[in-house]
Design a protein around this motif. Structure first.
Motif, PDB file in Angstrom:
ATOM      1  N   THR A  94       0.684  -1.280   0.069  1.00 47.10           N
ATOM      2  CA  THR A  94       0.029  -0.131   0.106  1.00 47.10           C
ATOM      3  C   THR A  94       0.894   1.268  -0.128  1.00 47.10           C
ATOM      4  O   THR A  94       0.384   2.379  -0.353  1.00 47.10           O
ATOM      5  CB  THR A  94      -1.131   0.006   1.296  1.00 47.10           C
ATOM      6  N   LYS A  95       2.178   1.181   0.278  1.00 52.49           N
ATOM      7  CA  LYS A  95       2.880   2.312   0.271  1.00 52.49           C
ATOM      8  C   LYS A  95       3.506   2.423  -1.132  1.00 52.49           C
ATOM      9  O   LYS A  95       3.278   3.589  -1.681  1.00 52.49           O
ATOM     10  CB  LYS A  95       4.292   2.210   1.048  1.00 52.49           C
ATOM     11  N   ASN A 147       2.123   1.537  -3.901  1.00 53.38           N
ATOM     12  CA  ASN A 147       0.880   1.484  -5.009  1.00 53.38           C
ATOM     13  C   ASN A 147      -0.294   2.663  -4.396  1.00 53.38           C
ATOM     14  O   ASN A 147      -1.253   2.552  -4.772  1.00 53.38           O
ATOM     15  CB  ASN A 147       0.410   0.063  -5.184  1.00 53.38           C
ATOM     16  N   LYS A 148       0.462   3.493  -3.583  1.00 54.74           N
ATOM     17  CA  LYS A 148      -0.659   4.294  -2.782  1.00 54.74           C
ATOM     18  C   LYS A 148      -1.393   5.424  -3.941  1.00 54.74           C
ATOM     19  O   LYS A 148      -2.644   5.449  -3.469  1.00 54.74           O
ATOM     20  CB  LYS A 148      -0.005   5.350  -1.872  1.00 54.74           C
ATOM     21  N   ALA A 164      -5.434   5.056  -4.616  1.00 54.15           N
ATOM     22  CA  ALA A 164      -6.364   6.184  -4.428  1.00 54.15           C
ATOM     23  C   ALA A 164      -7.050   6.819  -5.440  1.00 54.15           C
ATOM     24  O   ALA A 164      -8.213   6.767  -5.137  1.00 54.15           O
ATOM     25  CB  ALA A 164      -5.258   7.462  -3.599  1.00 54.15           C
ATOM     26  N   HIS A 210      -0.635   2.651   5.674  1.00 56.38           N
ATOM     27  CA  HIS A 210      -0.590   3.353   4.443  1.00 56.38           C
ATOM     28  C   HIS A 210      -1.867   2.775   3.702  1.00 56.38           C
ATOM     29  O   HIS A 210      -2.156   3.823   2.867  1.00 56.38           O
ATOM     30  CB  HIS A 210       0.626   2.612   3.604  1.00 56.38           C
ATOM     31  N   ALA A 211      -2.525   2.098   3.994  1.00 57.99           N
ATOM     32  CA  ALA A 211      -3.928   1.493   3.401  1.00 57.99           C
ATOM     33  C   ALA A 211      -4.933   2.919   3.734  1.00 57.99           C
ATOM     34  O   ALA A 211      -5.480   3.388   2.999  1.00 57.99           O
ATOM     35  CB  ALA A 211      -4.405   0.463   3.873  1.00 57.99           C
ATOM     36  N   GLU A 230      -4.310   5.811   4.070  1.00 60.61           N
ATOM     37  CA  GLU A 230      -3.849   6.969   3.299  1.00 60.61           C
ATOM     38  C   GLU A 230      -4.395   6.837   1.647  1.00 60.61           C
ATOM     39  O   GLU A 230      -4.242   7.961   1.083  1.00 60.61           O
ATOM     40  CB  GLU A 230      -2.320   7.254   3.044  1.00 60.61           C
ATOM     41  N   THR A 231      -4.838   5.643   1.218  1.00 60.20           N
ATOM     42  CA  THR A 231      -5.161   5.477   0.018  1.00 60.20           C
ATOM     43  C   THR A 231      -6.931   6.132  -0.073  1.00 60.20           C
ATOM     44  O   THR A 231      -7.524   6.054  -1.150  1.00 60.20           O
ATOM     45  CB  THR A 231      -5.541   4.217  -0.256  1.00 60.20           C
TER      46      THR A 231
END
Length: 237
Positions: free
Chosen positions: A107-108, A110-111, A115, A141-142, A144-145
């Motif tokens: 998730t970092k 591919n953020k 998103a 980090h998920a 933040e998407t």
């Protein structure tokens, strides 16, 4: 209460082995709901080797519980989801040629990509869940998407469970607690079964939904679909 969503891909796999429409995936979905399932999950792939895109359209007309479409967000998948507008879409990172999902999103890294896709679905009123490994960092980090939920990839838990269930569950508890703290909804799936589901359910806080296909449909070959769903629901009490 934790909902049970039944993944009916394996029903389509059997049908496709012979052609025709036996077994009928729409009838199977209706029966799953009739027997107590609180959701239906499908994972259409571009090669349509199990669930076909037309199956997804047909199921949308009859599913009365939560309809969840999971898959890799290629253009064809995005277009299908926007056309059908399910209750939930679950994004998985596996390429079209993968036999089955085998990891969560980074998730970092591919953020930005996630998103953008998530926003597209949410603008249609579709709840979004993204597949992640049991990592506190990946959960953080998920958030933040902009996703609504995460789905914990539970194959590592299922593999280790017979040898050391406490060690198997530990990273999942930590990831779940982080999701709860951040206000993310929490789903789980992959290789959950009658053997390991109850322990997972009892130890994971705030579990909204489990999606189970391969083990459940396999059990149904021996027990029948109605009895199998009853047993899985009993694991979630």
């Amino acid at each position: 209460m934790t909902k049970l969503s039944v993944n009916i891909n394996k029903i389509a796999t059997i049908r496709n082995a012979r052609g025709g429409n036996t077994p009928n995936v729409v009838e199977a979905a209706i029966n799953c709901e009739r027997f107590g399932a609180q959701g239906i999950t499908v994972h259409p792939r571009p090669d349509e080797r199990h669930i076909r895109y037309q199956d997804v359209r047909d199921l949308k007309k009859v599913v009365t519980t939560e309809f969840n479409i999971e898959g890799y967000p290629c253009k064809e998948f995005i277009d299908l989801v926007l056309e059908v507008v399910p209750a939930q879409v679950t994004l998985v990172p596996d390429p079209p040629t993968a036999i089955t999902s085998n990891a969560g999103w980074d998730t970092k890294a591919n953020k930005a990509f996630l998103a953008d896709v998530i926003k597209t679905f949410q603008q249609k009123g579709i709840r979004v869940s993204i597949f992640v490994d049991p990592s506190v960092e990946m959960v953080q980090h998920a958030l933040e998407t902009g996703t609504n939920r995460i789905e914990l990839y539970t194959e590592p838990y299922a593999s280790l469970y017979p040898m050391d269930r406490e060690r198997a569950i530990k990273p999942f508890i930590e990831a779940a607690k982080e999701a709860n703290k951040l206000g993310l909804g929490l789903n789980a799936g992959h290789d959950l079964s009658l053997e390991n589901l109850a322990y997972f359910y009892k130890n994971i806080p705030g579990l909204d939904e489990v999606s189970i296909g391969h083990a459940l449909i396999s059990d149904a070959l021996y027990l029948g679909l109605e009895e199998t769903i009853k047993r899985y629901l009993n694991q979630l009490k």
